[in-house]
Design an enzyme around this catalytic site. Structure first.
Site, PDB file in Angstrom:
ATOM      1  N   GLY A 184     -17.024 -44.618 -31.822  1.00 30.46           N
ATOM      2  CA  GLY A 184     -17.481 -43.599 -32.774  1.00 30.46           C
ATOM      3  C   GLY A 184     -16.594 -43.578 -34.013  1.00 30.46           C
ATOM      4  O   GLY A 184     -15.584 -44.282 -34.089  1.00 30.46           O
ATOM      5  N   LEU A 243     -13.071 -42.184 -30.126  1.00 24.81           N
ATOM      6  CA  LEU A 243     -13.224 -43.003 -31.348  1.00 24.81           C
ATOM      7  C   LEU A 243     -13.121 -44.511 -31.078  1.00 24.81           C
ATOM      8  O   LEU A 243     -12.821 -45.269 -31.988  1.00 24.81           O
ATOM      9  CB  LEU A 243     -12.219 -42.579 -32.442  1.00 24.81           C
ATOM     10  N   ASN A 259     -20.390 -46.677 -22.537  1.00 26.47           N
ATOM     11  CA  ASN A 259     -20.577 -48.034 -23.049  1.00 26.47           C
ATOM     12  C   ASN A 259     -22.026 -48.419 -22.761  1.00 26.47           C
ATOM     13  O   ASN A 259     -22.565 -48.070 -21.709  1.00 26.47           O
ATOM     14  CB  ASN A 259     -19.610 -48.995 -22.363  1.00 26.47           C
ATOM     15  N   TYR A 317     -24.817 -51.988 -16.574  1.00 26.58           N
ATOM     16  CA  TYR A 317     -25.027 -50.839 -17.450  1.00 26.58           C
ATOM     17  C   TYR A 317     -26.060 -49.882 -16.832  1.00 26.58           C
ATOM     18  O   TYR A 317     -25.790 -48.692 -16.637  1.00 26.58           O
ATOM     19  CB  TYR A 317     -25.481 -51.310 -18.842  1.00 26.58           C
ATOM     20  N   PHE A 368     -22.544 -38.106 -24.342  1.00 30.10           N
ATOM     21  CA  PHE A 368     -23.018 -39.336 -24.993  1.00 30.10           C
ATOM     22  C   PHE A 368     -21.977 -40.455 -24.932  1.00 30.10           C
ATOM     23  O   PHE A 368     -22.204 -41.528 -25.493  1.00 30.10           O
ATOM     24  CB  PHE A 368     -23.323 -39.069 -26.471  1.00 30.10           C
ATOM     25  N   GLY A 427     -32.029 -61.103 -19.551  1.00 24.12           N
ATOM     26  CA  GLY A 427     -32.134 -59.703 -19.120  1.00 24.12           C
ATOM     27  C   GLY A 427     -33.130 -58.882 -19.920  1.00 24.12           C
ATOM     28  O   GLY A 427     -33.262 -57.682 -19.674  1.00 24.12           O
ATOM     29  N   ASP A 428     -33.837 -59.485 -20.875  1.00 19.78           N
ATOM     30  CA  ASP A 428     -34.818 -58.737 -21.676  1.00 19.78           C
ATOM     31  C   ASP A 428     -36.196 -58.756 -21.017  1.00 19.78           C
ATOM     32  O   ASP A 428     -36.848 -59.808 -20.983  1.00 19.78           O
ATOM     33  CB  ASP A 428     -34.962 -59.388 -23.064  1.00 19.78           C
ATOM     34  N   LEU A 470     -31.929 -54.319 -32.784  1.00 20.08           N
ATOM     35  CA  LEU A 470     -32.876 -55.038 -33.639  1.00 20.08           C
ATOM     36  C   LEU A 470     -33.017 -54.456 -35.047  1.00 20.08           C
ATOM     37  O   LEU A 470     -32.852 -55.189 -36.031  1.00 20.08           O
ATOM     38  CB  LEU A 470     -34.253 -55.078 -32.948  1.00 20.08           C
ATOM     39  N   LYS A 529     -25.531 -45.986 -15.014  1.00 18.70           N
ATOM     40  CA  LYS A 529     -26.260 -44.774 -15.413  1.00 18.70           C
ATOM     41  C   LYS A 529     -27.027 -44.193 -14.228  1.00 18.70           C
ATOM     42  O   LYS A 529     -27.105 -42.980 -14.053  1.00 18.70           O
ATOM     43  CB  LYS A 529     -27.219 -45.099 -16.563  1.00 18.70           C
TER      44      LYS A 529
END
Ligand code: UDP
Length: 333
Positions: free
Chosen positions: A36, A33, A75, A140, A72, A288-289, A189, A144
């Site tokens: 969440g 939590l 971070n 990040y 799931f 970073g986009d 967004l 992964k």
């Protein structure tokens, strides 16, 4: 079937829990939590706890015989991961290892992992298929990708069957309006634009209008949360029925890109029906986009039999808007 859903109180996890429970499965949720919400777990049983707690994991796996696990609980903010990589490697890698190890000890062999388009880094071509090189450009994405690699080795050594699902831009809300997106802080967004439209936020900032795209704004592949979840259910079924073994990976998106401006245009169309308006400001590029991220999800379609139901951006926005309107009502109560 009995499933453990780790992070089942979060945005994607809670929609997954609902889908599995409605399909008649027995669902146990483990969530600490931190991001969440207790009230998002409308189905199944919630255990509040952390993946760092190995004793808790041991007890859960001793008391329950799970057919599979979906994970799931991670971070997922790129910017935060740049400033605080330790948090990302600790939670997304080390804590996930605790989960994988307890699965191995208890002979639970089916695992679905939330991965990300961020494992690819700067795209070398679009649409991005599974063969695209994976060169993450932030902690990040790196965290992964580390688990993706670990899963290959665990498949080889411990026969742990897994599917990594690399999400592009998850969005939308439960079509029945029970659950939706609730991040704090919100960085995505579509919810940000909708909060600007509902008055919960003053304006939306467009991060850069000088990208090499149709209108200068970034292009992303927006995928409805329920379509994302249906892919998880199919992926679990795929490995449970032994259609393939080992460590598998699929990219998940609609294969169509929309620019930030195009998303704003669709939102404007939808909110006008409620006499709402939107203030837009132009800002700098967000570090970073990449300019364009679009998925090639052919593999998920052909192998898993996945077919997005809510591929239309206007439908996605309508579901998210219905959810946002519920949040304003809650705020004003
Ligand atoms: N974006 C924006 N303003 C915002 C938030 C996001 O212009 O306040 C842009 C962002 O630069 C990206 C797209 O919207 O091109 C989607 O961003 P989001 O954070 O939703 O998802 P991401 O692509 O980072 O996973």
């Amino acid at each position: 079937m009995k499933f453990l859903i780790v992070g089942g109180a979060g945005y994607i996890g809670s929609h997954m829990v609902k889908m599995l429970a409605k399909a008649g499965h027995d669902v146990l949720v483990l969530d600490n939590l931190t991001t969440g919400f207790r009230q998002s777990v409308k189905y199944g049983r919630l255990i509040i706890g952390d993946l760092a707690d190995i004793n808790l994991l041991e007890t859960l796996f001793t008391q329950n015989q799970f057919d599979g696990v979906m994970h799931f609980a991670a971070n997922s903010l790129v910017g935060e991961s740049m400033n605080n990589p330790a948090k990302y490697y600790r939670n997304n890698v080390s804590n996930t290892l605790n989960l994988l190890d307890v699965m191995v000890r208890h002979n639970v062999k089916h695992f679905i992992f939330s991965s990300t388009a961020a494992t690819f880094g700067e795209p070398e071509y679009v649409p991005i298929d599974e063969k695209h090189p994976q060169k993450p450009i932030n902690p990040y994405g790196a965290s992964k990708l580390m688990i993706e690699r670990i899963l290959q080795d665990y498949a080889q050594a411990y026969s742990l069957n897994s599917v990594c699902l690399r999400y592009f831009n998850a969005c939308g809300a439960d079509p029945e309006g029970e659950i939706g997106e609730c991040h704090d802080p919100e960085t995505h967004l579509i919810p940000l634009i909708l909060q600007a439209a509902s008055g919960r936020r003053e304006y939306i900032t467009v991060f850069g209008r000088d990208y090499p795209t149709v209108d200068g704004t970034c292009i992303r592949d927006y995928i409805h949360i329920n379509d994302l979840c249906s892919a998880h259910a199919l992926a679990m079924d795929y490995i449970l029925t032994g259609k393939e073994t080992g460590a598998l990976a699929f990219n998940l998106g609609n294969g169509t890109g929309f620019s930030v401006q195009q998303v704003i245009d669709v939102v404007n169309k939808v909110i006008t029906e409620d006499n709402c308006t939107l203030t837009i400001k132009d800002g700098e590029r967000r570090p970073g986009d990449p300019a364009i991220l679009v998925a090639d999800a052919t593999q998920a379609k052909t192998k898993l039999g996945w077919q997005p139901v809510f591929a239309d951006l206007e439908t996605i926005v309508r579901h998210a808007w219905a959810w946002e309107k519920k949040q304003i009502k809650k705020d004003t109560k």
